[in-house]
Every structure is written in structure tokens, then in C-alpha cells.
Design an enzyme around this catalytic site. Structure first.
Site, PDB file in Angstrom:
ATOM      1  N   PRO A  79       0.823  -1.213   0.000  1.00  0.00           N
ATOM      2  CA  PRO A  79       0.000   0.000   0.000  1.00  0.00           C
ATOM      3  C   PRO A  79       0.854   1.259   0.000  1.00  0.00           C
ATOM      4  CG  PRO A  79      -0.954  -1.603   1.459  1.00  0.00           C
ATOM      5  CD  PRO A  79       0.361  -2.186   0.999  1.00  0.00           C
ATOM      6  N   CYS A  80       0.477   2.195  -0.864  1.00  0.00           N
ATOM      7  CA  CYS A  80       1.328   3.368  -1.099  1.00  0.00           C
ATOM      8  C   CYS A  80       0.765   4.656  -0.519  1.00  0.00           C
ATOM      9  CB  CYS A  80       1.524   3.550  -2.607  1.00  0.00           C
ATOM     10  SG  CYS A  80      -0.026   3.811  -3.519  1.00  0.00           S
ATOM     11  N   GLN A  81      -0.405   4.587   0.145  1.00  0.00           N
ATOM     12  CA  GLN A  81      -1.042   5.824   0.595  1.00  0.00           C
ATOM     13  C   GLN A  81      -0.159   6.639   1.523  1.00  0.00           C
ATOM     14  OE1 GLN A  81      -2.374   2.841   0.481  1.00  0.00           O
ATOM     15  NE2 GLN A  81      -4.440   2.898  -0.369  1.00  0.00           N
TER      16      GLN A  81
END
Length: 356
Positions: A79-81
Site C-alpha cells: 500500500p502506497c497511501q
């Protein structure tokens, strides 16, 4: 002759997996936390659905020990958030630590090669320099030669302005060979118009209207030189340049952040996009923002169109509510880009993979 093997982590709907499978890799194990995305992964792989181990990766790590020393490539897009400029960029975001969970999996499996995908910011911003350094140092401690580079996916045939960083670690050889090989994988991307028309007629059974969010003009628009930038409407959805490329499709699609299409201009390329005319009139002072009425042929991007822009196969199906399906598509690595990555690996490291 044995097949090339891979493990897929943070699999999502399977964008990376599609590309690696097309390149001849057999997915031995996959993991995804989100139920709908895991369902999508399984549904599109009925003969290999058991490979999906749904749940928290931290709890699934012990399952990976069975693959120790038996896997060619371990890949994934944590996940890159936490790193994205579209988010809060909080260094304390728990999701930012998942890149190190990825390395825990690498330590357990000891694949010949690992590939990690993430947002451009992780590879370029000084804000994340310490985290990058920690990642590279830890990978080196595990016995991998590691390098990273940012790629523009449109350079690899993906009809979208999407930049991503790719980290590659190899046990034997130089990761530079991969990046050299990637240069040979470049090709032109089709125009948005051609992609949307290939999906099928808007509103048909093949390409149903799947986003009912209203489109209203902003009273105080954020202007840019291009009508396809800035903010001319309420919400973050922007008009799509039919003769160019759309911006990165966000995981927040499904409502007023879903890109906007001029259906009339799509069907007839001689017709100027409505937003180009609207933008021109505002610039010239010929109209007051938000006083013009948006015609009924202005509509939102459909699920099938979004999937096509992300280069999923035409018959790929998605599980869950519509907004969940949009999110899966926006979160995915474009399948064609994944295929180019896999093929570049095969060309760069033929002796490290099961299939030479």
C-alpha cells in the site's frame, strides 16, 4: 522443463499477476487483505484460486516457509497511501512500514529476484530518503543487490499518465541489467479515444454506465493552461483528453472523483471536447464560471473503461460493490506494465529463472 515460479504479495485485484502470468510465471502463493480484491483474484483464476491466502500479511508470513529456496521471483506493491503526494504523507502511517514486511517475506522465501512497486514519491522525494535508505540497506543485508528507478507507464504502452517506482533486488548479477532490459520494452501507448471505443458502446450491456455521480461546474474553478488540468468541476474528477492520455486513475473513483468523458466528442473526433470550449470562454471572459449548463452527453468513466485504461484483459471481472470495484482498478498496477517488467526480468536474468 520447469515453469518460472512467483509469489505475489499485496496482490490486490491481480494487476501485477496478470502480467507475470502472461510472461509464463506460475503463481504459487498470493496474499491480499481486502476481501473483495481477494475475491476478484480468485474469480479470475479458477484453476489456481487456492493459491490466494486472504488475510493480514503479518499473520500469513509463516505460510511462506514452505517456499524457501523454491521461488524465482517474489513481487508485490505494498500500500502506497503513506508515501503518495495525494495522501497525507504521514511518516508514521502504519502502511508505510509494509515495505519492510515485504522484505520479511523476502527473507523467508529467499527468491532469486524480488520486485517491489510503489508510488513515484517513494523513489524521488527527500522526505522519504531515510526510508529508502533503510529499505536498501536491509535488502543488502539479506544478500540482494538492489537498485530502483521511476518509470512512466505510458512509455510501455499503458494509456495513462502514471509514474511508478520499481525496486529490483537480485541475488546474483546486477540489477542494472533489468533496467537496461526495460529500455528495450518501450512502445507507444494508444490514445484514450481508441481505448474507450474498444470497450464497447457506452450504456450497452458490454459497457454499462456504472457511475451515477452528478457533474456540476465549480463556481470557483482552479484554472490551468489546459482544460484537462486544474479543477473545472466540483470534486476531483477531470475531463479526459480523448486524443491524449488520462491522468493517473485514482483508487477514489466511483463518485465525483471519477474522470469525465464527452460522449459526443468520443463518437466524432471532429467535434471539440465541450470542456475545451468552456475553458476557452472562461479565459476570454465570455462567461461566468458555473453559469453554463453541462450537456447530457457529458458523463463519467465506466468500470470497463477504467479497467481497459489499466490494461486488464477484456474479460477480467471484479467483485464487490461498484465503488469497491473502482478502487481495485485504481489501486492496481497496469497489467501491460507488469508484463513488460516480467519480460525484462526474463531477458536480463535467464540463468536465474527456471526457464532459460
Amino acid at each position: 522443463m520447469s515453469r518460472k515460479t512467483a509469489i505475489s504479495l499485496f496482490s490486490g485485484a491481480g494487476g501485477l499477476d496478470v502480467g507475470f502470468e502472461k510472461a509464463g510465471f506460475q503463481i504459487l502463493f498470493a496474499n491480499e487483505f481486502d476481501h473483495d480484491a481477494a475475491c476478484t483474484w480468485r474469480q479470475n483464476r479458477p484453476l489456481n484460486s487456492a493459491a490466494m491466502s486472504e488475510g493480514d500479511i503479518a499473520e500469513k508470513l509463516p505460510e511462506l516457509s514452505q517456499f524457501h529456496g523454491k521461488v524465482d521471483v517474489l513481487f508485490g506493491g505494498p500500500p502506497c497511501q503513506g508515501f503518495s503526494v495525494a495522501g497525507k504523507m504521514d511518516p508514521n502511517d502504519a502502511r508505510s512500514e509494509l515495505i519492510f514486511t515485504f522484505l520479511q517475506a523476502v527473507q523467508i522465501v529467499e527468491p532469486q529476484i524480488f520486485v517491489m512497486e510503489n508510488v513515484k514519491a517513494l523513489g524521488t522525494l527527500e522526505r522519504w530518503a531515510d526510508i529508502r535508505g533503510r529499505f536498501l540497506s536491509r535488502a543488502s543485508e539479506l544478500g540482494y543487490n538492489v537498485e530502483y528507478s521511476v518509470f512512466h507507464t505510458a512509455d510501455f504502452g499503458v494509456p495513462q499518465k502514471r509514474d511508478r517506482v520499481i525496486f529490483v533486488g537480485v541475488k546474483k548479477g546486477s540489477p542494472k541489467d533489468f533496467f537496461t532490459s526495460m529500455k528495450k520494452q518501450t512502445c507507444a501507448a494508444p490514445k484514450t479515444r481508441d481505448v474507450l471505443l474498444s470497450v464497447g458502446t457506452f450504456g450497452s450491456q458490454q459497457n454499462p454506465d456504472t457511475c451515477s455521480a452528478n457533474i456540476t461546474l465549480a463556481k470557483s474553478p482552479i484554472m490551468r493552461k489546459s482544460p484537462y488540468a486544474g479543477m473545472l468541476v466540483n470534486g476531483a474528477g477531470r475531463p479526459v483528453d480523448l486524443d491524449g492520455l488520462p491522468p493517473t486513475l485514482p483508487a477514489t473513483m466511483g463518485g465525483n472523483k471519477t474522470p469525465i468523458v464527452d460522449q459526443r466528442a468520443l463518437e466524432d473526433e471532429a467535434i471539440v471536447n465541450w470542456f475545451e470550449d468552456y475553458h476557452k470562454k472562461i479565459v476570454a471572459g465570455d462567461c461566468v464560471p458555473a453559469t453554463m449548463e453541462i450537456p447530457d452527453y457529458i458523463r463519467r468513466l465506466t468500470l470497463r473503461e477504467a479497467a481497459a485504461i489499466q490494461t486488464f484483459p477484456p474479460d477480467y471481472t471484479f467483485c464487490g460493490a461498484r465503488n469497491k470495484q473502482y478502487r481495485q482498478i485504481g489501486n492496481a498496477v497496469p497489467s501491460l506494465f507488469a508484463y513488460k517488467i516480467a519480460m525484462a526480468l526474463c531477458a536480463a536474468y535467464p540463468n536465474a529463472l527456471s526457464l532459460a
